[in-house]
Motif scaffolding. Structure first.
Motif, PDB file in Angstrom:
ATOM      1  N   CYS A 148       0.850  -1.189   0.000  1.00 18.32           N
ATOM      2  CA  CYS A 148       0.000   0.000   0.000  1.00 18.32           C
ATOM      3  C   CYS A 148       0.883   1.236   0.000  1.00 18.32           C
ATOM      4  N   GLN A 149       0.907   1.931  -1.138  1.00 20.31           N
ATOM      5  CA  GLN A 149       1.696   3.150  -1.252  1.00 20.31           C
ATOM      6  C   GLN A 149       0.827   4.365  -0.983  1.00 20.31           C
ATOM      7  N   VAL A 150       1.451   5.392  -0.414  1.00 18.15           N
ATOM      8  CA  VAL A 150       0.714   6.595  -0.041  1.00 18.15           C
ATOM      9  C   VAL A 150       1.427   7.843  -0.549  1.00 18.15           C
ATOM     10  N   ARG A 151       0.660   8.920  -0.627  1.00 18.20           N
ATOM     11  CA  ARG A 151       1.221  10.230  -0.968  1.00 18.20           C
ATOM     12  C   ARG A 151       0.896  11.186   0.170  1.00 18.20           C
ATOM     13  N   VAL A 152       1.943  11.678   0.831  1.00 13.96           N
ATOM     14  CA  VAL A 152       1.759  12.578   1.961  1.00 13.96           C
ATOM     15  C   VAL A 152       1.313  13.943   1.471  1.00 13.96           C
ATOM     16  N   THR A 153       0.247  14.460   2.074  1.00 11.62           N
ATOM     17  CA  THR A 153      -0.273  15.771   1.685  1.00 11.62           C
ATOM     18  C   THR A 153      -0.011  16.849   2.729  1.00 11.62           C
ATOM     19  N   GLU A 154       0.233  16.433   3.973  1.00  8.55           N
ATOM     20  CA  GLU A 154       0.472  17.424   5.019  1.00  8.55           C
ATOM     21  C   GLU A 154       1.204  16.778   6.188  1.00  8.55           C
ATOM     22  N   THR A 155       2.190  17.485   6.717  1.00 10.43           N
ATOM     23  CA  THR A 155       2.913  17.039   7.902  1.00 10.43           C
ATOM     24  C   THR A 155       2.411  17.825   9.105  1.00 10.43           C
ATOM     25  N   LEU A 156       2.100  17.097  10.192  1.00 10.10           N
ATOM     26  CA  LEU A 156       1.515  17.716  11.376  1.00 10.10           C
ATOM     27  C   LEU A 156       2.365  17.392  12.604  1.00 10.10           C
ATOM     28  N   PRO A 157       3.394  18.190  12.892  1.00  6.93           N
ATOM     29  CA  PRO A 157       4.212  17.937  14.084  1.00  6.93           C
ATOM     30  C   PRO A 157       3.344  18.020  15.338  1.00  6.93           C
ATOM     31  N   GLN A 158       3.582  17.120  16.271  1.00 11.17           N
ATOM     32  CA  GLN A 158       2.825  17.113  17.521  1.00 11.17           C
ATOM     33  C   GLN A 158       3.713  17.606  18.661  1.00 11.17           C
ATOM     34  N   PRO A 159       3.325  18.700  19.327  1.00 10.99           N
ATOM     35  CA  PRO A 159       4.109  19.170  20.472  1.00 10.99           C
ATOM     36  C   PRO A 159       4.138  18.095  21.560  1.00 10.99           C
ATOM     37  N   PRO A 160       5.196  18.038  22.346  1.00 14.25           N
ATOM     38  CA  PRO A 160       5.259  17.052  23.433  1.00 14.25           C
ATOM     39  C   PRO A 160       4.104  17.206  24.412  1.00 14.25           C
ATOM     40  N   PHE A 161       3.609  16.089  24.922  1.00 12.44           N
ATOM     41  CA  PHE A 161       2.513  16.111  25.889  1.00 12.44           C
ATOM     42  C   PHE A 161       3.004  16.436  27.293  1.00 12.44           C
ATOM     43  N   TRP A 162       4.298  16.243  27.551  1.00  7.49           N
ATOM     44  CA  TRP A 162       4.830  16.457  28.895  1.00  7.49           C
ATOM     45  C   TRP A 162       6.239  17.016  28.813  1.00  7.49           C
ATOM     46  N   ARG A 163       6.643  17.636  29.916  1.00 10.54           N
ATOM     47  CA  ARG A 163       8.003  18.153  30.027  1.00 10.54           C
ATOM     48  C   ARG A 163       8.909  17.048  30.556  1.00 10.54           C
ATOM     49  N   GLY A 164      10.150  17.052  30.128  1.00 11.66           N
ATOM     50  CA  GLY A 164      11.102  16.076  30.632  1.00 11.66           C
ATOM     51  C   GLY A 164      11.030  14.757  29.894  1.00 11.66           C
ATOM     52  N   ARG A 165      11.654  13.749  30.490  1.00 13.59           N
ATOM     53  CA  ARG A 165      11.734  12.436  29.859  1.00 13.59           C
ATOM     54  C   ARG A 165      11.757  11.361  30.939  1.00 13.59           C
ATOM     55  N   LEU A 166      10.905  10.348  30.783  1.00 16.26           N
ATOM     56  CA  LEU A 166      10.832   9.255  31.748  1.00 16.26           C
ATOM     57  C   LEU A 166      11.326   7.958  31.141  1.00 16.26           C
ATOM     58  N   HIS A 167      12.320   7.365  31.777  1.00 21.09           N
ATOM     59  CA  HIS A 167      12.808   6.031  31.433  1.00 21.09           C
ATOM     60  C   HIS A 167      12.475   5.130  32.613  1.00 21.09           C
ATOM     61  N   LEU A 168      11.602   4.170  32.398  1.00 15.31           N
ATOM     62  CA  LEU A 168      11.221   3.252  33.458  1.00 15.31           C
ATOM     63  C   LEU A 168      11.841   1.883  33.188  1.00 15.31           C
ATOM     64  N   ALA A 169      12.503   1.341  34.203  1.00 17.95           N
ATOM     65  CA  ALA A 169      13.120   0.016  34.085  1.00 17.95           C
ATOM     66  C   ALA A 169      12.477  -0.896  35.119  1.00 17.95           C
ATOM     67  N   MET A 170      11.916  -2.015  34.671  1.00 21.35           N
ATOM     68  CA  MET A 170      11.194  -2.905  35.577  1.00 21.35           C
ATOM     69  C   MET A 170      11.521  -4.366  35.292  1.00 21.35           C
ATOM     70  N   ALA A 171      11.407  -5.169  36.324  1.00 21.98           N
ATOM     71  CA  ALA A 171      11.532  -6.615  36.140  1.00 21.98           C
ATOM     72  C   ALA A 171      10.193  -7.130  35.607  1.00 21.98           C
ATOM     73  N   PRO A 172      10.191  -7.862  34.501  1.00 27.70           N
ATOM     74  CA  PRO A 172       8.922  -8.364  33.969  1.00 27.70           C
ATOM     75  C   PRO A 172       8.285  -9.366  34.926  1.00 27.70           C
ATOM     76  N   THR A 173       6.974  -9.383  34.947  1.00 34.30           N
ATOM     77  CA  THR A 173       6.248 -10.271  35.845  1.00 34.30           C
ATOM     78  C   THR A 173       6.238 -11.706  35.322  1.00 34.30           C
ATOM     79  N   LYS A 174       6.019 -12.654  36.246  1.00 30.78           N
ATOM     80  CA  LYS A 174       5.935 -14.054  35.843  1.00 30.78           C
ATOM     81  C   LYS A 174       4.787 -14.261  34.862  1.00 30.78           C
ATOM     82  N   ASN A 175       3.648 -13.657  35.160  1.00 35.18           N
ATOM     83  CA  ASN A 175       2.499 -13.670  34.255  1.00 35.18           C
ATOM     84  C   ASN A 175       2.694 -12.558  33.236  1.00 35.18           C
ATOM     85  N   MET A 176       3.002 -12.917  31.995  1.00 32.37           N
ATOM     86  CA  MET A 176       3.343 -11.925  30.991  1.00 32.37           C
ATOM     87  C   MET A 176       2.183 -10.995  30.677  1.00 32.37           C
TER      88      MET A 176
END
Length: 232
Positions: free
Chosen positions: A57-85
């Motif tokens: 499926c090929q497309v032709r872009v007609t408009e680019t719409l940059p989205q401002p960030p929803f929040w300030r800063g940056r969150l990196h979360l590191a967690m141990a995965p649960t036994k129940n996936m």
């Protein structure tokens, strides 16, 4: 209107195979129909389907719409995965809807899940990104050894949430809004005392998420919510 994830749209005006299949076979869209795309890097695109062939499926872009960030800063979360996936996948979905920037899975001493394939988690994250109308896809990293992870350089605030009895401030009282944050969440059996000591020696601050004893995925989501309440 449906949103399609097209990470390479800037250089390749074509939907990825899975997205193309959904567009053509499930939604029955065809040449001339308008679609909305996102690259997962901060922009939406208005586009028109220009050609289809089999699963392509090929497309032709007609408009680019940059989205401002929803929040300030940056969150990196590191967690141990649960036994129940299912619980880890649930967290990945809800955390993406709320908003985070990066997710790393940790292999800890008391981890009950020691093998993890991130492909399915990544697909869930993509789906949640589209559903919540975000144009930024969180990075999803593979399972990483705890000791290796905490020894890496990080320029922002670093926190480790654990359940051992000690004087710990609430995360909400010490997290500074607008900056970079790295938060560690342990497995069902918590981090080992040695892991907590190693993290603190590596510059992580021990914090509490409240008086309730929380499941791993609930604790992780609480951390995301705290970040969002302070950073929006």
């Amino acid at each position: 209107m449906h949103v399609f994830y097209t990470p390479d749209i800037a250089t390749c005006p074509e939907l990825p195979e899975e997205e193309a299949g959904h567009c053509l076979r499930v939604l029955r869209l065809g040449v001339g129909d308008e679609v909305i795309l996102t690259d997962g890097k901060g922009a939406f695109y208005r586009a028109v389907i220009s050609a289809t062939s089999g699963k392509r499926c090929q497309v032709r872009v007609t408009e680019t719409l940059p989205q401002p960030p929803f929040w300030r800063g940056r969150l990196h979360l590191a967690m141990a995965p649960t036994k129940n996936m299912d619980r880890t996948e649930w967290f990945a979905e809800k955390a993406t809807e709320l908003g985070l920037d990066e997710l790393t899975f940790l292999l800890c001493r008391f981890s009950e899940r020691k093998v993890l394939k991130t492909e399915r988690v990544d697909k869930i994250v993509v789906s949640a990104m589209k559903q919540s109308l975000k144009a930024r896809k969180p990075i999803v990293n593979d399972l990483t050894d705890f000791r290796t992870f905490v020894s890496r350089d990080f320029g922002g605030q670093k926190f480790i949430a654990h359940c051992y009895e000690s004087e710990k401030p609430l995360l909400k009282d010490v997290m500074k809004p607008g900056g970079e944050v790295l938060l560690l969440i342990g497995p069902e059996g918590d981090f080992s005392p040695e892991e907590v000591e190693l993290a603190e020696a590596s510059g992580f601050q021990a914090v509490s998420l409240g008086r309730s004893r929380l499941r791993t995925e609930t604790a992780a989501l609480s951390g995301v919510m705290t970040f969002q309440l302070l950073s929006n």
